[in-house]
Design a protein around this motif. Structure first.
Motif, PDB file in Angstrom:
ATOM      1  N   ALA A 196     -12.368   2.343   6.469  1.00 53.75           N
ATOM      2  CA  ALA A 196     -11.968   2.473   7.951  1.00 53.75           C
ATOM      3  C   ALA A 196     -13.062   3.141   8.673  1.00 53.75           C
ATOM      4  N   SER A 197     -12.965   2.660   9.842  1.00 63.34           N
ATOM      5  CA  SER A 197     -14.191   3.202  10.856  1.00 63.34           C
ATOM      6  C   SER A 197     -13.439   3.986  12.041  1.00 63.34           C
ATOM      7  N   ASP A 198     -14.033   5.029  12.535  1.00 66.46           N
ATOM      8  CA  ASP A 198     -13.734   5.647  13.692  1.00 66.46           C
ATOM      9  C   ASP A 198     -14.741   6.031  14.481  1.00 66.46           C
ATOM     10  N   LYS A 199     -14.506   5.573  15.890  1.00 68.94           N
ATOM     11  CA  LYS A 199     -15.632   5.968  16.877  1.00 68.94           C
ATOM     12  C   LYS A 199     -15.179   7.071  17.595  1.00 68.94           C
ATOM     13  N   ASN A 200     -14.049   7.714  17.542  1.00 72.74           N
ATOM     14  CA  ASN A 200     -13.308   8.737  18.299  1.00 72.74           C
ATOM     15  C   ASN A 200     -14.035  10.008  17.624  1.00 72.74           C
ATOM     16  N   THR A 201     -15.006  10.072  16.971  1.00 74.81           N
ATOM     17  CA  THR A 201     -15.449  11.284  16.442  1.00 74.81           C
ATOM     18  C   THR A 201     -16.660  12.032  17.233  1.00 74.81           C
ATOM     19  N   ALA A 202     -16.630  13.268  17.255  1.00 75.17           N
ATOM     20  CA  ALA A 202     -17.612  13.855  17.959  1.00 75.17           C
ATOM     21  C   ALA A 202     -18.234  14.962  17.072  1.00 75.17           C
ATOM     22  N   LEU A 203     -19.569  15.140  17.007  1.00 80.06           N
ATOM     23  CA  LEU A 203     -20.238  16.296  16.182  1.00 80.06           C
ATOM     24  C   LEU A 203     -20.499  17.434  17.015  1.00 80.06           C
ATOM     25  N   ILE A 204     -20.172  18.675  16.560  1.00 76.23           N
ATOM     26  CA  ILE A 204     -20.569  19.770  17.589  1.00 76.23           C
ATOM     27  C   ILE A 204     -21.261  20.801  16.440  1.00 76.23           C
ATOM     28  N   SER A 205     -22.596  20.861  16.797  1.00 73.92           N
ATOM     29  CA  SER A 205     -23.481  21.729  15.931  1.00 73.92           C
ATOM     30  C   SER A 205     -23.751  23.243  16.607  1.00 73.92           C
ATOM     31  N   ILE A 206     -23.663  24.146  16.046  1.00 72.59           N
ATOM     32  CA  ILE A 206     -23.929  25.530  16.388  1.00 72.59           C
ATOM     33  C   ILE A 206     -25.387  25.842  15.388  1.00 72.59           C
ATOM     34  N   THR A 207     -26.449  26.276  16.172  1.00 75.37           N
ATOM     35  CA  THR A 207     -27.443  26.886  15.226  1.00 75.37           C
ATOM     36  C   THR A 207     -27.714  28.367  16.020  1.00 75.37           C
ATOM     37  N   GLU A 208     -28.747  28.837  15.521  1.00 72.50           N
ATOM     38  CA  GLU A 208     -29.063  30.204  15.698  1.00 72.50           C
ATOM     39  C   GLU A 208     -27.927  31.310  15.846  1.00 72.50           C
ATOM     40  N   MET A 209     -26.979  31.128  14.947  1.00 69.86           N
ATOM     41  CA  MET A 209     -25.845  31.930  14.824  1.00 69.86           C
ATOM     42  C   MET A 209     -26.251  33.151  14.094  1.00 69.86           C
ATOM     43  N   ASP A 210     -25.597  34.295  14.209  1.00 71.48           N
ATOM     44  CA  ASP A 210     -25.702  35.601  13.234  1.00 71.48           C
ATOM     45  C   ASP A 210     -25.164  35.313  12.086  1.00 71.48           C
ATOM     46  N   ASN A 211     -25.916  35.348  11.009  1.00 71.57           N
ATOM     47  CA  ASN A 211     -25.785  35.140   9.552  1.00 71.57           C
ATOM     48  C   ASN A 211     -25.007  36.112   8.970  1.00 71.57           C
ATOM     49  N   ILE A 212     -23.718  36.361   9.478  1.00 65.57           N
ATOM     50  CA  ILE A 212     -23.066  37.509   8.934  1.00 65.57           C
ATOM     51  C   ILE A 212     -21.833  36.601   8.278  1.00 65.57           C
ATOM     52  N   PRO A 213     -21.078  37.619   7.479  1.00 63.19           N
ATOM     53  CA  PRO A 213     -19.849  37.248   7.030  1.00 63.19           C
ATOM     54  C   PRO A 213     -18.884  37.254   8.119  1.00 63.19           C
ATOM     55  N   ILE A 234       0.819  -1.197   0.021  1.00 69.21           N
ATOM     56  CA  ILE A 234       0.044   0.036  -0.194  1.00 69.21           C
ATOM     57  C   ILE A 234       1.024   1.190   0.165  1.00 69.21           C
ATOM     58  N   SER A 235       0.500   2.247  -0.698  1.00 64.33           N
ATOM     59  CA  SER A 235       1.456   3.360  -0.679  1.00 64.33           C
ATOM     60  C   SER A 235       1.320   4.431   0.530  1.00 64.33           C
ATOM     61  N   TYR A 236       2.202   5.278   0.788  1.00 68.14           N
ATOM     62  CA  TYR A 236       2.017   5.959   1.963  1.00 68.14           C
ATOM     63  C   TYR A 236       0.908   6.833   2.082  1.00 68.14           C
ATOM     64  N   GLU A 237       0.598   7.244   0.706  1.00 68.23           N
ATOM     65  CA  GLU A 237      -0.562   8.295   0.800  1.00 68.23           C
ATOM     66  C   GLU A 237      -1.740   7.476   1.319  1.00 68.23           C
ATOM     67  N   GLU A 238      -2.009   6.229   0.466  1.00 67.48           N
ATOM     68  CA  GLU A 238      -3.120   5.524   0.850  1.00 67.48           C
ATOM     69  C   GLU A 238      -3.502   5.288   2.512  1.00 67.48           C
ATOM     70  N   MET A 239      -2.045   4.657   2.975  1.00 67.59           N
ATOM     71  CA  MET A 239      -2.168   4.275   4.383  1.00 67.59           C
ATOM     72  C   MET A 239      -2.394   5.363   5.311  1.00 67.59           C
ATOM     73  N   LEU A 240      -2.024   6.627   4.692  1.00 68.69           N
ATOM     74  CA  LEU A 240      -2.276   7.821   5.594  1.00 68.69           C
ATOM     75  C   LEU A 240      -3.706   8.177   5.518  1.00 68.69           C
ATOM     76  N   ASP A 241      -4.161   8.025   4.497  1.00 75.78           N
ATOM     77  CA  ASP A 241      -5.854   8.198   4.453  1.00 75.78           C
ATOM     78  C   ASP A 241      -6.359   7.171   5.383  1.00 75.78           C
ATOM     79  N   TYR A 242      -5.893   6.102   5.261  1.00 72.90           N
ATOM     80  CA  TYR A 242      -6.633   4.927   6.145  1.00 72.90           C
ATOM     81  C   TYR A 242      -6.404   5.016   7.760  1.00 72.90           C
ATOM     82  N   THR A 243      -5.218   5.560   7.767  1.00 73.49           N
ATOM     83  CA  THR A 243      -5.021   5.910   9.372  1.00 73.49           C
ATOM     84  C   THR A 243      -5.661   7.022   9.940  1.00 73.49           C
ATOM     85  N   THR A 244      -5.585   8.044   8.963  1.00 69.86           N
ATOM     86  CA  THR A 244      -6.351   9.367   9.473  1.00 69.86           C
ATOM     87  C   THR A 244      -7.874   9.043   9.587  1.00 69.86           C
ATOM     88  N   MET A 245      -8.337   8.130   8.919  1.00 74.59           N
ATOM     89  CA  MET A 245      -9.926   7.725   8.960  1.00 74.59           C
ATOM     90  C   MET A 245     -10.131   6.833   9.924  1.00 74.59           C
TER      91      MET A 245
END
Ligand code: ADP
Ligand code: ASP
Ligand code: MG
Length: 391
Positions: free
Chosen positions: A252-269, A194-205
């Motif tokens: 690959a699967s990763d259970k160490n992921t957390a989702l953070i959602s922010i709602t009702e924000m000021d919709n400004i640049p 496996i190439s370094y790049e593919e392996m990196l994607d694999y471990t990152t994920m």
């Protein structure tokens, strides 16, 4: 030849495993090689040490935790040296400062900055097998740091790069790198290379077969890496500049992921920029990002960073913050994804057939990631593997 060998926790878990690893080391040494061995803590020692600490104080400082955690590797390194000595092999164990492994300051997840390898070279010249305690370094305060869970792989690659080793062999409890975790997908296929790049994607994920940073270092210094089993003589997987040519190289699967959602924000640049620049200043990496343009931003971080991320944005960003850490991120990885437009629809079909809900989806040239409920993770991996790899 100069060979670096690394033995993971299960490869030194008990007396029989230590003796088995010692015989492999002795064999390499007797063939006339110079051998540097990187050892992990035995079995579940690191988890047990963490529990031991948190029983005393759930808010234990990262510095003290590193003092405790580093002992696991020191114990197994010395144990390996004395086991080899009993087999008449000259061996010496070295810990972080004896190895000259200099890291960044941050405890618990330090990065190796330099290896001052004089002592290792001296010991090799004296004819010793050098047994290095993995997973640890010394920072500029003169304190012990650890390299993040699974970090002994990175010790091995860093030493191989510093010593310009001819080979770096990662001995573990599976036969090599497979198209998916062989413990989850029984008919996963072992990759020859496996190439370094593919392996990196694999471990990152999330494929924990190698520590992500070890692959980064191997790629940067062109370290010839092999992943193989310490319990069999089977040929392993070579991780190198040129891998195979596959549309999909693995899941690959990763259970160490957390989702953070922010709602009702000021919709400004600049609202999104505000959030992510604050996180960047704290050194918190963000993975999947979804910006709706209607005052809503959702993004994922590593689970261990969730609390710090929320603390960071809470005071400075207007809006309602919600978190979800009961998720699994399942990713399909392959260099050929970009040129195969049918992959996304086949993937969604596989997930639909399993009746699994998708929270978020993101695609890039070389990977597609889905965020789903943690309990559906393994089922999704098997379904996707069935669709793409098992033919
Ligand atoms: P060690 O203690 O030797 O460092 P790890 O437990 O860190 O071993 O890594 C080996 C484990 O990685 C295997 O037991 C396997 O369950 C898991 N794994 C996850 N994805 C893969 C994959 N694609 N190929 C091989 N192993 C994988
Ligand atoms: N012992 C450490 C861990 O369990 C480091 C390693 O095994 O690579 O994370
Ligand atoms: Mg590991």
């Amino acid at each position: 030849m100069l060979i670096v060998q690394k033995y993971g926790g299960s490869s030194v878990a008990d007396k029989a495993a230590v003796q088995n690893a010692a015989s492999r080391i002795a064999e390499s040494f007797r063939e006339g090689n110079k051998v540097v061995v990187v050892i992990s803590a035995q079995g579940n020692t690191t988890d047990e040490l963490l529990k031991y600490a948190s029983d005393m104080n759930p808010e234990a400082s990262e510095r003290e935790l590193d003092m405790i955690l580093s002992t696991g590797e020191q114990l197994s390194a010395a144990l390996m040296a004395i086991t080899l000595n009993a087999m008449n092999i000259p061996a010496i164990s070295l810990n972080a400062w004896q190895l000259g492994i200099v890291t960044t300051e941050n405890y618990g997840n330090a990065k190796i900055e330099a290896v001052c390898s004089e002592r290792i070279k001296e010991e090799l010249e004296k004819g010793n097998v050098v047994i290095a305690a993995g997973f640890q370094g010394i920072n500029k305060n003169g304190d012990i740091t650890t390299l993040g869970r699974g970090g002994s792989d990175t010790t091995a690659v860093a030493l191989a790069a510093a010593l310009e080793a001819d080979k770096c062999e990662i001995y573990t409890d599976v036969d090599g790198v497979f198209t998916a975790d062989p413990r989850v997908v029984k008919d996963a296929v072992k990759l020859k290379s496996i190439s370094y790049e593919e392996m990196l994607d694999y471990t990152t994920m999330g494929a924990k077969v190698l520590h992500n940073r070890s692959v980064e270092l191997a790629k940067r210094y062109n370290v010839p890496l092999t992943v193989r089993s310490s319990f069999s003589k089977n040929e392993g997987t070579s991780v190198c500049a040129e891998g195979g040519h596959r549309v999909v190289s693995g899941i690959a699967s990763d259970k160490n992921t957390a989702l953070i959602s922010i709602t009702e924000m000021d919709n400004i640049p600049g609202a999104a920029n505000g959030v992510f620049s604050l996180l960047a200043k704290k050194g918190i990496s963000v993975d999947i990002i979804l910006c709706s343009g209607t005052g809503e931003i959702s993004f994922t971080v590593a689970k261990r960073d969730m609390k710090a991320a929320v603390e960071t944005i809470k005071g400075s960003v207007k809006g309602k913050i919600e978190t979800n850490d009961r998720l699994s991120k399942v990713s399909v990885i392959g260099a050929g994804l970009e040129t195969n437009p049918g992959v996304v629809s086949s993937l969604l079909e596989a997930i639909y057939e399993e009746n699994i809900n998708i929270e978020m989806i993101t695609t890039s040239e070389i990977k597609i990631s889905l965020l789903i409920d943690k309990n559906d993770g393994e089922r999704a991996v098997r379904a996707i593997h069935n669709k793409f790899i098992k033919r």
